[in-house]
Scaffold this active site. Structure first.
Site, PDB file in Angstrom:
ATOM      1  N   TYR A 138     -12.542  -1.805  13.167  1.00 57.18           N
ATOM      2  CA  TYR A 138     -13.031  -0.213  12.573  1.00 57.18           C
ATOM      3  C   TYR A 138     -14.433  -0.102  13.023  1.00 57.18           C
ATOM      4  O   TYR A 138     -14.902   1.051  12.869  1.00 57.18           O
ATOM      5  CB  TYR A 138     -13.151  -0.430  10.940  1.00 57.18           C
ATOM      6  CG  TYR A 138     -11.558  -0.395  10.484  1.00 57.18           C
ATOM      7  CD1 TYR A 138     -10.812   0.760  10.404  1.00 57.18           C
ATOM      8  CD2 TYR A 138     -10.855  -1.654  10.239  1.00 57.18           C
ATOM      9  CE1 TYR A 138      -9.447   0.691   9.792  1.00 57.18           C
ATOM     10  CE2 TYR A 138      -9.399  -1.781   9.891  1.00 57.18           C
ATOM     11  CZ  TYR A 138      -8.979  -0.291   9.535  1.00 57.18           C
ATOM     12  OH  TYR A 138      -7.591  -0.504   9.330  1.00 57.18           O
ATOM     13  N   GLU A 175      -4.745  -2.230  13.945  1.00 59.10           N
ATOM     14  CA  GLU A 175      -5.471  -1.184  12.989  1.00 59.10           C
ATOM     15  C   GLU A 175      -6.740  -0.737  13.622  1.00 59.10           C
ATOM     16  O   GLU A 175      -7.601  -1.423  13.991  1.00 59.10           O
ATOM     17  CB  GLU A 175      -5.702  -1.900  11.650  1.00 59.10           C
ATOM     18  CG  GLU A 175      -4.403  -2.014  10.966  1.00 59.10           C
ATOM     19  CD  GLU A 175      -4.822  -2.883   9.534  1.00 59.10           C
ATOM     20  OE1 GLU A 175      -6.052  -2.502   8.996  1.00 59.10           O
ATOM     21  OE2 GLU A 175      -4.127  -3.395   8.824  1.00 59.10           O
ATOM     22  N   GLN A 195       0.735  -1.176  -0.076  1.00 63.26           N
ATOM     23  CA  GLN A 195       0.047  -0.030  -0.046  1.00 63.26           C
ATOM     24  C   GLN A 195       0.789   1.298  -0.133  1.00 63.26           C
ATOM     25  O   GLN A 195       0.280   2.311  -0.343  1.00 63.26           O
ATOM     26  CB  GLN A 195      -1.024  -0.140   1.350  1.00 63.26           C
ATOM     27  CG  GLN A 195      -2.066  -1.235   1.108  1.00 63.26           C
ATOM     28  CD  GLN A 195      -3.074  -1.021   2.372  1.00 63.26           C
ATOM     29  OE1 GLN A 195      -2.648  -1.708   3.382  1.00 63.26           O
ATOM     30  NE2 GLN A 195      -4.076  -0.258   2.127  1.00 63.26           N
ATOM     31  N   HIS A 233       1.365  -9.344   4.667  1.00 62.36           N
ATOM     32  CA  HIS A 233       0.169  -8.490   4.503  1.00 62.36           C
ATOM     33  C   HIS A 233      -0.416  -8.522   3.045  1.00 62.36           C
ATOM     34  O   HIS A 233      -0.382  -7.706   2.420  1.00 62.36           O
ATOM     35  CB  HIS A 233       0.433  -7.008   4.844  1.00 62.36           C
ATOM     36  CG  HIS A 233      -0.667  -6.310   5.270  1.00 62.36           C
ATOM     37  ND1 HIS A 233      -0.854  -5.502   6.774  1.00 62.36           N
ATOM     38  CD2 HIS A 233      -1.854  -6.153   4.468  1.00 62.36           C
ATOM     39  CE1 HIS A 233      -2.096  -4.911   6.520  1.00 62.36           C
ATOM     40  NE2 HIS A 233      -2.630  -5.089   5.204  1.00 62.36           N
ATOM     41  N   TRP A 271      -4.899   3.469  11.604  1.00 65.47           N
ATOM     42  CA  TRP A 271      -4.472   3.155  10.216  1.00 65.47           C
ATOM     43  C   TRP A 271      -5.290   4.338   9.626  1.00 65.47           C
ATOM     44  O   TRP A 271      -6.424   4.610   9.645  1.00 65.47           O
ATOM     45  CB  TRP A 271      -5.359   1.982   9.770  1.00 65.47           C
ATOM     46  CG  TRP A 271      -5.225   1.745   8.323  1.00 65.47           C
ATOM     47  CD1 TRP A 271      -6.065   1.978   7.375  1.00 65.47           C
ATOM     48  CD2 TRP A 271      -4.230   0.687   7.707  1.00 65.47           C
ATOM     49  NE1 TRP A 271      -5.476   1.776   6.233  1.00 65.47           N
ATOM     50  CE2 TRP A 271      -4.333   0.735   6.354  1.00 65.47           C
ATOM     51  CE3 TRP A 271      -3.189   0.283   8.436  1.00 65.47           C
ATOM     52  CZ2 TRP A 271      -3.252   0.312   5.592  1.00 65.47           C
ATOM     53  CZ3 TRP A 271      -2.193  -0.667   7.556  1.00 65.47           C
ATOM     54  CH2 TRP A 271      -2.403  -0.407   6.242  1.00 65.47           C
ATOM     55  N   GLU A 311      -4.963 -10.373   8.898  1.00 65.31           N
ATOM     56  CA  GLU A 311      -6.253 -10.611   8.652  1.00 65.31           C
ATOM     57  C   GLU A 311      -6.381 -11.855   7.399  1.00 65.31           C
ATOM     58  O   GLU A 311      -6.818 -11.774   6.428  1.00 65.31           O
ATOM     59  CB  GLU A 311      -6.772  -9.333   7.725  1.00 65.31           C
ATOM     60  CG  GLU A 311      -6.849  -8.093   8.657  1.00 65.31           C
ATOM     61  CD  GLU A 311      -7.587  -6.944   8.112  1.00 65.31           C
ATOM     62  OE1 GLU A 311      -7.776  -5.873   8.916  1.00 65.31           O
ATOM     63  OE2 GLU A 311      -7.787  -7.097   6.925  1.00 65.31           O
TER      64      GLU A 311
END
Length: 462
Positions: A301, A365, A20, A123, A415, A170
């Site tokens: 989140y 995150e 990313q 990741h 994040w 994840e």
């Protein structure tokens, strides 16, 4: 605001991921990962972009470290690009010294600046060569051996400076999005492959952890674990069906990984629904897997309301959303459909994990993409009111979980450090506390960065 404080040992900082932010996909010997390949397939990325440049952090890493320093963070979580370190990925393939040197230099600089590195080994960016060679995570024996070999090389190369390791980021996303609905690399669509991939990743994780504990932990003194993603889930209404659906959804999202890793077996509802499509662990594998994480790494989140129904087996035949039965919303809508602000859910989730799995929690995150932020000029984008409000709610929930509820939470990573390549959304969605102008790569701190720096300064014991 509460006068209570987090303990002196509490770590906070920001998180990123190699694909990313790094760019430089073929510089200094790196070879493609499955994400390099996936981005080239038409229609996979919303704006047709890729991580070829991203935030150019392979070249601008010193600037990123100085940014972290200016924010006063205690720690930085980042991931290593496997195909930068072993370009073709395999245990018999050549090691790329330039890749190791790059990460070694970055880690040395972080340590010099007093910033603790939290390093993620995987990741999502599997070396493409391994996908070509044997189907990547679908091949149990090969993938486990190659991942363990890669992990060993990282422990040998960086372990004297790195005391905090995360094997996988994840695995739910890797298996469900990559092999179930095909929205992420490598883009497979299947109702059996996600369970096979999940199973193999759990085993690859456990093998890497055993290796670390057997050969490195004593002399390097670090800890190693895994990062799982989960929302908090609340029944849509008071019916038994919604309550049962919520328990089922939690098992399908979180329990499918957390239960084997912390308790040694798959959850009962998953076993019942999948039957013989669910791979089984041998007794030896159960022994290997159970207890194979020193901490609980959590990416979270939002909160979802859950009701029974729907045809999505990967989710556990449930429907989720943010709209209550009376039509009101749980919280402020973000730039991602699945994400609304709901601080109380964060507090409940931290309590649940700490009690259910009996390990210290690191929030690896947590963040918020402001709706429409990508369309704003930088002067307006940095005044990120909704992100500040999100972080205000979530830090307060964190503080309450630790100081009032007694939850053993030891770290928190926002994040993200920078706006960056947001996977299938491309560059349309911005999660950063630092604005990035992708034309010039200019970094501009947003108000949320200022808020978090101040909040943690005020809320961690001196």
């Amino acid at each position: 605001m509460s006068a209570a404080k987090l303990p002196k040992s509490f770590v906070w900082g920001y998180a990123t991921a190699a694909y990313q932010i790094e760019g430089s996909p073929d510089k200094d010997g790196r070879e493609p990962s499955i994400w390099d390949t996936f981005c080239k397939a038409p229609g996979k990325i919303a704006d047709g972009s890729s991580g070829d440049v991203a935030t150019d952090s392979y070249n601008r890493w010193r600037e990123d470290v100085q940014l972290l320093k200016s924010y006063g963070v205690k720690a930085y979580r980042f991931s290593l690009s496997w195909s930068r370190i072993i370009p073709k990925g395999g245990r018999s393939d050549p090691v790329n010294g330039a890749g190791i040197k790059h990460y070694r230099t970055l880690i040395e600089e972080l340590v010099k600046e007093g910033i603790t590195p939290f390093v993620t080994l995987y990741h999502w960016d599997l070396p493409q060569a391994l996908d070509d060679r044997y189907g990547g995570w679908l091949n149990k024996e090969e993938a486990i051996q190659d991942f363990t070999n890669y992990a060993k090389l990282c422990f040998e190369s960086f372990g004297d400076l790195v005391q905090n390791w995360i094997t996988f980021n994840e695995p739910w996303v890797i298996s469900v999005m990559g092999y179930g609905n095909g929205i992420f690399a490598p883009g497979h669509v299947s109702n059996t492959e996600p369970w096979i991939v999940s199973h193999h990743i759990i085993l690859a994780h456990a093998h890497a952890v055993k290796l670390y504990r057997d050969e490195f932990k004593e002399k390097q003194g670090g800890q190693i674990g895994i990062t799982l993603d989960s929302h908090w889930l609340i029944p849509y209404d008071d019916t038994d069906a919604s309550k049962e659906a919520t328990l089922r959804a939690m098992e399908f999202k979180l329990g499918r990984f957390a239960n084997p890793i912390y308790k040694g077996e798959y959850p009962p509802r998953i076993k019942k629904i999948l039957g013989d499509r669910l791979p089984e662990f041998t007794p030896e594998e159960i022994e290997l897997v159970k207890g194979s994480s020193d901490f609980f790494g959590l990416n979270t989140y939002t909160t979802h309301l859950v009701q029974d129904g729907g045809s999505d087996e990967l989710a556990g035949f449930v429907k989720t959303g943010h709209t209550r039965a009376d039509g009101t919303q749980l919280g402020t809508q973000s730039d991602m459909g699945w994400l609304q602000t709901y601080g109380p859910g964060f507090r409940w989730l931290l309590n649940y994990l700490w009690k259910a799995y009996d390990k210290p929690v690191y929030v690896t995150e947590n963040g918020f993409p402001v709706k429409g932020e990508n369309d704003l000029p930088v002067e307006q984008a940095v005044d990120d009111t909704d992100r500040q409000a999100y972080y205000r709610d979530y830090t307060e929930a964190l503080l309450q979980a630790v100081t009032e509820d007694g939850a053993d939470v030891r770290g928190y990573f926002g994040w993200s450090l920078l706006d960056n390549f947001e996977w299938a959304e491309g560059y349309k969605v911005r999660f950063g506390v630092t604005h990035v102008d992708y034309e010039t790569q200019k970094r501009t701190p947003k108000k949320s960065a200022e808020f978090l720096s101040r909040w943690f300064k005020e809320h961690i014991e001196e």
